[in-house]
Enzyme design. Sequence first.
Site, PDB file in Angstrom:
ATOM      1  N   ASN A  10       0.873  -1.175   0.000  1.00 26.34           N
ATOM      2  CA  ASN A  10       0.000   0.000   0.000  1.00 26.34           C
ATOM      3  C   ASN A  10       0.910   1.225   0.000  1.00 26.34           C
ATOM      4  OD1 ASN A  10      -1.752   2.079   0.575  1.00 26.34           O
ATOM      5  ND2 ASN A  10      -2.310   1.335   2.628  1.00 26.34           N
ATOM      6  N   TRP A  11       0.906   1.919  -1.125  1.00 28.38           N
ATOM      7  CA  TRP A  11       1.839   3.052  -1.271  1.00 28.38           C
ATOM      8  C   TRP A  11       1.287   4.340  -0.665  1.00 28.38           C
ATOM      9  CZ3 TRP A  11       3.677   2.327  -7.114  1.00 28.38           C
ATOM     10  CH2 TRP A  11       4.326   1.087  -7.208  1.00 28.38           C
ATOM     11  N   LYS A  12       0.061   4.285  -0.184  1.00 28.66           N
ATOM     12  CA  LYS A  12      -0.576   5.447   0.463  1.00 28.66           C
ATOM     13  C   LYS A  12      -0.426   6.709  -0.405  1.00 28.66           C
ATOM     14  CE  LYS A  12      -0.055   3.215   4.872  1.00 28.66           C
ATOM     15  NZ  LYS A  12       0.108   3.313   6.314  1.00 28.66           N
ATOM     16  N   HIS A  95      -9.337   0.539   5.526  1.00 28.81           N
ATOM     17  CA  HIS A  95      -8.016   0.758   6.128  1.00 28.81           C
ATOM     18  C   HIS A  95      -8.174   1.640   7.362  1.00 28.81           C
ATOM     19  CE1 HIS A  95      -3.918   2.155   6.725  1.00 28.81           C
ATOM     20  NE2 HIS A  95      -3.548   1.079   6.055  1.00 28.81           N
ATOM     21  N   GLU A  97      -6.634   4.089   8.428  1.00 28.40           N
ATOM     22  CA  GLU A  97      -6.549   5.542   8.177  1.00 28.40           C
ATOM     23  C   GLU A  97      -7.881   6.070   7.649  1.00 28.40           C
ATOM     24  OE1 GLU A  97      -2.965   5.369   5.828  1.00 28.40           O
ATOM     25  OE2 GLU A  97      -1.870   4.774   7.628  1.00 28.40           O
ATOM     26  N   GLU A 167      -4.867  -5.572  10.833  1.00 26.92           N
ATOM     27  CA  GLU A 167      -3.872  -4.526  11.041  1.00 26.92           C
ATOM     28  C   GLU A 167      -4.136  -3.844  12.377  1.00 26.92           C
ATOM     29  OE1 GLU A 167      -2.155  -3.210   6.979  1.00 26.92           O
ATOM     30  OE2 GLU A 167      -3.891  -1.963   7.427  1.00 26.92           O
ATOM     31  N   SER A 213       3.872  -2.519  10.344  1.00 21.24           N
ATOM     32  CA  SER A 213       5.336  -2.508  10.455  1.00 21.24           C
ATOM     33  C   SER A 213       5.981  -3.835  10.037  1.00 21.24           C
ATOM     34  CB  SER A 213       5.761  -2.112  11.877  1.00 21.24           C
ATOM     35  OG  SER A 213       5.280  -0.812  12.185  1.00 21.24           O
ATOM     36  N   GLY A 234       2.985  -1.243   4.363  1.00 26.06           N
ATOM     37  CA  GLY A 234       2.936   0.185   4.091  1.00 26.06           C
ATOM     38  C   GLY A 234       4.336   0.727   3.834  1.00 26.06           C
ATOM     39  N   GLY A 235       4.972   1.217   4.885  1.00 26.81           N
ATOM     40  CA  GLY A 235       6.274   1.873   4.768  1.00 26.81           C
ATOM     41  C   GLY A 235       7.304   1.092   3.961  1.00 26.81           C
TER      42      GLY A 235
HETATM   43  C1  PEP Z   1      -0.575  -0.183   6.335  1.00 32.69           C
HETATM   44  O1  PEP Z   1      -0.777   0.996   6.238  1.00 32.69           O
HETATM   45  O2  PEP Z   1      -1.414  -0.963   5.862  1.00 32.69           O
HETATM   46  C2  PEP Z   1       0.608  -0.636   7.050  1.00 32.69           C
HETATM   47  C3  PEP Z   1       0.617  -1.845   7.502  1.00 32.69           C
HETATM   48  O3  PEP Z   1       1.639   0.277   7.197  1.00 32.69           O
HETATM   49  P1  PEP Z   1       3.112  -0.022   7.804  1.00 32.69           P
HETATM   50  O4  PEP Z   1       3.608  -1.269   7.134  1.00 32.69           O
HETATM   51  O5  PEP Z   1       3.892   1.194   7.458  1.00 32.69           O
HETATM   52  O6  PEP Z   1       2.929  -0.218   9.286  1.00 32.69           O
END
Ligand code: PEP
Length: 250
Positions: A10-12, A95, A97, A167, A213, A234-235
């Site tokens: 997920n590149w957000k 999600h 967010e 998540e 993470s 994500g990151g």
């Molecule tokens: C996400 O936003 O779905 C996520 C898991 O982010 P991160 O890997 O950065 O925690």
Amino acid sequence: MSRSYYIAGNWKMHKTRAEAAELAKALVAQLKDGKHKYLVAPSFTSLETVGAIVKGTNIRLGAQNMAAEEIGAHTGEVSVLQLKDLGVQTVILGHSERRHNYKEDNALINKKVKLALQHGLEVILCVGELLEEREAGKAESVCETQTVKGLEGVPASELGKIVIAYEPVWAIGTGKTATPEDADAIHAYIRKVVGKLYGDAAAENIIIQYGGSVKAENAAQLMGKENIDGALVGGAALKADTFVPIAKFG
Ligand code: PEP
């Protein structure tokens, strides 16, 4: 059991089209011999660009959200029809967010889930508890409610197009990961919830990704657990150097 590992990035709200194209090209090259199922979800603005690069490869094209309505006066929203027009195959819904920063509730998310399925899209339905909910012993009940309400009215015949992503909100973008044991316990619980709704075979077959993470250092341990069938990243999905080792774990 027909579950396979499914690793999604997920590149957000990151990357211009040129940057997205560069990453997509690197992933296509480096994952062409990958053994698992893959997806990238760029911003809406990069879907067409990235779609052209991943078309015909082993990487699916995903969107990060979608409107609950098909068409009409919904300023700033993006319709399922527009996503399909760009070749989107999967949509991430619910999600954290979207739930917490943009106040999307279970009813809205459920409406989106059903609309996406109606149009043949695969759905990654995200569920997960806040830190205070975990500390109050409510992690299971929060995930249960989000799963049950998210899937309300979804017929068993459509369940094959549903992926659940667990998540824990406190683990997203924070560097804190749930221990593989804690994550597996919630995954097992969610699987049980799916079993109550759709029966044992459906529960056994549904893919449940972990997100929060995930990085190369913890991916194998997490996905080594019985009920963890992949990752929503994500990151670490923002660079080929960090995503590819996760995607090629095992
Ligand atoms: C996400 O936003 O779905 C996520 C898991 O982010 P991160 O890997 O950065 O925690």
